[in-house]
Design a protein around this motif. Structure first.
Motif, PDB file in Angstrom:
ATOM      1  N   GLN A   1       0.831  -1.209   0.000  1.00 45.43           N
ATOM      2  CA  GLN A   1       0.000   0.000   0.000  1.00 45.43           C
ATOM      3  C   GLN A   1       0.865   1.258   0.000  1.00 45.43           C
ATOM      4  N   LEU A   2       1.914   1.249   0.766  1.00 46.92           N
ATOM      5  CA  LEU A   2       2.822   2.403   0.801  1.00 46.92           C
ATOM      6  C   LEU A   2       3.467   2.598  -0.566  1.00 46.92           C
ATOM      7  N   LEU A   3       3.847   1.507  -1.220  1.00 42.84           N
ATOM      8  CA  LEU A   3       4.454   1.611  -2.556  1.00 42.84           C
ATOM      9  C   LEU A   3       3.442   2.090  -3.593  1.00 42.84           C
ATOM     10  N   LEU A   4       2.207   1.642  -3.488  1.00 36.73           N
ATOM     11  CA  LEU A   4       1.166   2.146  -4.403  1.00 36.73           C
ATOM     12  C   LEU A   4       0.967   3.650  -4.220  1.00 36.73           C
ATOM     13  N   ASP A   5       0.988   4.113  -2.980  1.00 35.17           N
ATOM     14  CA  ASP A   5       0.878   5.548  -2.710  1.00 35.17           C
ATOM     15  C   ASP A   5       2.056   6.298  -3.326  1.00 35.17           C
TER      16      ASP A   5
ATOM     17  N   VAL B   1      10.753   3.283  -7.839  1.00 33.94           N
ATOM     18  CA  VAL B   1       9.506   3.110  -7.092  1.00 33.94           C
ATOM     19  C   VAL B   1       8.622   2.097  -7.810  1.00 33.94           C
ATOM     20  N   ASN B   2       8.539   2.184  -9.133  1.00 36.55           N
ATOM     21  CA  ASN B   2       7.761   1.219  -9.906  1.00 36.55           C
ATOM     22  C   ASN B   2       8.331  -0.194  -9.756  1.00 36.55           C
ATOM     23  N   TYR B   3       9.638  -0.310  -9.785  1.00 33.60           N
ATOM     24  CA  TYR B   3      10.299  -1.610  -9.609  1.00 33.60           C
ATOM     25  C   TYR B   3       9.950  -2.209  -8.254  1.00 33.60           C
ATOM     26  N   GLN B   4      10.054  -1.414  -7.213  1.00 34.20           N
ATOM     27  CA  GLN B   4       9.734  -1.902  -5.872  1.00 34.20           C
ATOM     28  C   GLN B   4       8.256  -2.271  -5.747  1.00 34.20           C
ATOM     29  N   CYS B   5       7.399  -1.516  -6.415  1.00 36.34           N
ATOM     30  CA  CYS B   5       5.970  -1.811  -6.390  1.00 36.34           C
ATOM     31  C   CYS B   5       5.688  -3.139  -7.104  1.00 36.34           C
ATOM     32  N   ALA B   6       6.316  -3.350  -8.244  1.00 38.35           N
ATOM     33  CA  ALA B   6       6.168  -4.618  -8.970  1.00 38.35           C
ATOM     34  C   ALA B   6       6.594  -5.772  -8.078  1.00 38.35           C
ATOM     35  N   TRP B   7       7.739  -5.630  -7.457  1.00 38.16           N
ATOM     36  CA  TRP B   7       8.274  -6.651  -6.566  1.00 38.16           C
ATOM     37  C   TRP B   7       7.272  -6.942  -5.445  1.00 38.16           C
ATOM     38  N   SER B   8       6.647  -5.882  -4.923  1.00 35.79           N
ATOM     39  CA  SER B   8       5.698  -6.074  -3.824  1.00 35.79           C
ATOM     40  C   SER B   8       4.487  -6.898  -4.262  1.00 35.79           C
ATOM     41  N   PHE B   9       4.045  -6.709  -5.493  1.00 36.95           N
ATOM     42  CA  PHE B   9       2.946  -7.542  -5.989  1.00 36.95           C
ATOM     43  C   PHE B   9       3.400  -8.986  -6.185  1.00 36.95           C
ATOM     44  N   ASP B  10       4.622  -9.179  -6.648  1.00 35.77           N
ATOM     45  CA  ASP B  10       5.145 -10.535  -6.817  1.00 35.77           C
ATOM     46  C   ASP B  10       5.161 -11.298  -5.492  1.00 35.77           C
ATOM     47  N   VAL B  11       5.648 -10.666  -4.443  1.00 36.27           N
ATOM     48  CA  VAL B  11       5.720 -11.374  -3.159  1.00 36.27           C
ATOM     49  C   VAL B  11       4.337 -11.607  -2.560  1.00 36.27           C
TER      50      VAL B  11
ATOM     51  N   ALA C   1       1.724  -7.028 -11.062  1.00 40.78           N
ATOM     52  CA  ALA C   1       3.117  -6.570 -11.092  1.00 40.78           C
ATOM     53  C   ALA C   1       3.547  -6.116 -12.481  1.00 40.78           C
ATOM     54  N   VAL C   2       2.956  -6.701 -13.502  1.00 43.28           N
ATOM     55  CA  VAL C   2       3.420  -6.494 -14.882  1.00 43.28           C
ATOM     56  C   VAL C   2       3.557  -5.027 -15.269  1.00 43.28           C
ATOM     57  N   PRO C   3       2.509  -4.194 -15.122  1.00 43.94           N
ATOM     58  CA  PRO C   3       2.667  -2.799 -15.592  1.00 43.94           C
ATOM     59  C   PRO C   3       3.753  -2.029 -14.848  1.00 43.94           C
ATOM     60  N   TYR C   4       3.968  -2.373 -13.587  1.00 39.12           N
ATOM     61  CA  TYR C   4       5.005  -1.685 -12.809  1.00 39.12           C
ATOM     62  C   TYR C   4       6.400  -2.101 -13.267  1.00 39.12           C
ATOM     63  N   TYR C   5       6.578  -3.389 -13.565  1.00 42.02           N
ATOM     64  CA  TYR C   5       7.857  -3.826 -14.127  1.00 42.02           C
ATOM     65  C   TYR C   5       8.115  -3.131 -15.464  1.00 42.02           C
ATOM     66  N   LYS C   6       7.102  -3.071 -16.313  1.00 38.08           N
ATOM     67  CA  LYS C   6       7.272  -2.431 -17.621  1.00 38.08           C
ATOM     68  C   LYS C   6       7.697  -0.978 -17.461  1.00 38.08           C
ATOM     69  N   GLU C   7       7.035  -0.267 -16.579  1.00 41.83           N
ATOM     70  CA  GLU C   7       7.371   1.142 -16.338  1.00 41.83           C
ATOM     71  C   GLU C   7       8.793   1.261 -15.800  1.00 41.83           C
ATOM     72  N   ALA C   8       9.169   0.378 -14.898  1.00 40.67           N
ATOM     73  CA  ALA C   8      10.515   0.432 -14.308  1.00 40.67           C
ATOM     74  C   ALA C   8      11.584   0.211 -15.370  1.00 40.67           C
ATOM     75  N   ILE C   9      11.357  -0.753 -16.250  1.00 45.54           N
ATOM     76  CA  ILE C   9      12.344  -1.072 -17.292  1.00 45.54           C
ATOM     77  C   ILE C   9      12.515   0.095 -18.258  1.00 45.54           C
ATOM     78  N   GLN C  10      11.460   0.848 -18.474  1.00 47.13           N
ATOM     79  CA  GLN C  10      11.540   2.003 -19.372  1.00 47.13           C
ATOM     80  C   GLN C  10      12.272   3.181 -18.729  1.00 47.13           C
ATOM     81  N   GLY C  11      12.433   3.130 -17.421  1.00 48.02           N
ATOM     82  CA  GLY C  11      13.022   4.254 -16.702  1.00 48.02           C
ATOM     83  C   GLY C  11      14.525   4.152 -16.565  1.00 48.02           C
ATOM     84  N   ASN C  12      15.016   4.832 -15.554  1.00 51.26           N
ATOM     85  CA  ASN C  12      16.455   4.972 -15.341  1.00 51.26           C
ATOM     86  C   ASN C  12      16.881   4.186 -14.094  1.00 51.26           C
ATOM     87  N   LEU C  13      16.929   2.856 -14.220  1.00 51.06           N
ATOM     88  CA  LEU C  13      17.383   2.019 -13.114  1.00 51.06           C
ATOM     89  C   LEU C  13      18.884   1.783 -13.214  1.00 51.06           C
TER      90      LEU C  13
END
Length: 163
Positions: free
Chosen positions: A24-28, A39-49, A56-68
């Motif tokens: 919930q904190l990550l979604l916020d 933040v998107n990467y961590q949110c994706a991970w939180s859905f996985d666990v 998790a899928v859309p958050y992983y996609k957003e994270a990969i498009q960003g600057n990790l």
């Protein structure tokens, strides 16, 4: 509490098994910072666990498009590829893990998850080859190390017969 502190709190909550609170904190945080790759990467991970892979899928996609950073990017490719595999979307999994291997060809964890996906796609020979090479290269077991050269040699010749 600033973004950095909130993010650390979410990670700490996840580490302590408080998965729903962390999620919930990550979604916020994603709502406040939708373009923040980490933040998107961590949110994706939180859905996985939580076992909610499809979320998790859309958050992983957003994270990969960003600057990790490189480590997180490799883990995001692995995470998305593994998530697709868990959802039975084997072709998407294969594609994502291959993209990860293009960028990180020596990442053994991505190779192992790729091997699992290849197994699901009935590409058993290639799957076994990757697993055997990884086993021979990473095992500290003395018996495996005794036969390391043979394991690597036979890894891509499993159907060959010598007479």
């Amino acid at each position: 509490m600033n973004e950095r502190n909130q993010l650390q709190r979410a990670i700490d909550l996840r580490s302590n098994g408080e998965l729903q609170q962390s999620n919930q904190l990550l979604l916020d945080l994603v709502e406040q910072h939708p373009n923040d790759a980490y933040v998107n990467y961590q949110c994706a991970w939180s859905f996985d666990v939580l076992g909610e892979e499809s979320k998790a899928v859309p958050y992983y996609k957003e994270a990969i498009q960003g600057n990790l950073n490189e480590e997180d990017l490799a883990n995001a490719y692995l995470g998305l590829g593994s998530t697709y595999r868990a959802l039975g979307e084997y072709e998407n999994s294969k594609h994502m893990l291959e993209k990860g291997l293009e960028k990180f060809p020596h990442n053994l964890a991505i190779q192992v998850f790729y091997a699992m996906t290849l197994f699901n796609l009935n590409e058993h020979e290639r799957s076994m080859e990757l697993l055997l090479k990884n086993l021979a290269s990473t095992s500290s077991d003395p018996q495996i190390q005794t036969y390391k050269k043979s394991i690597i040699f036979y890894s891509d010749k499993l159907n060959e017969v010598w007479k």
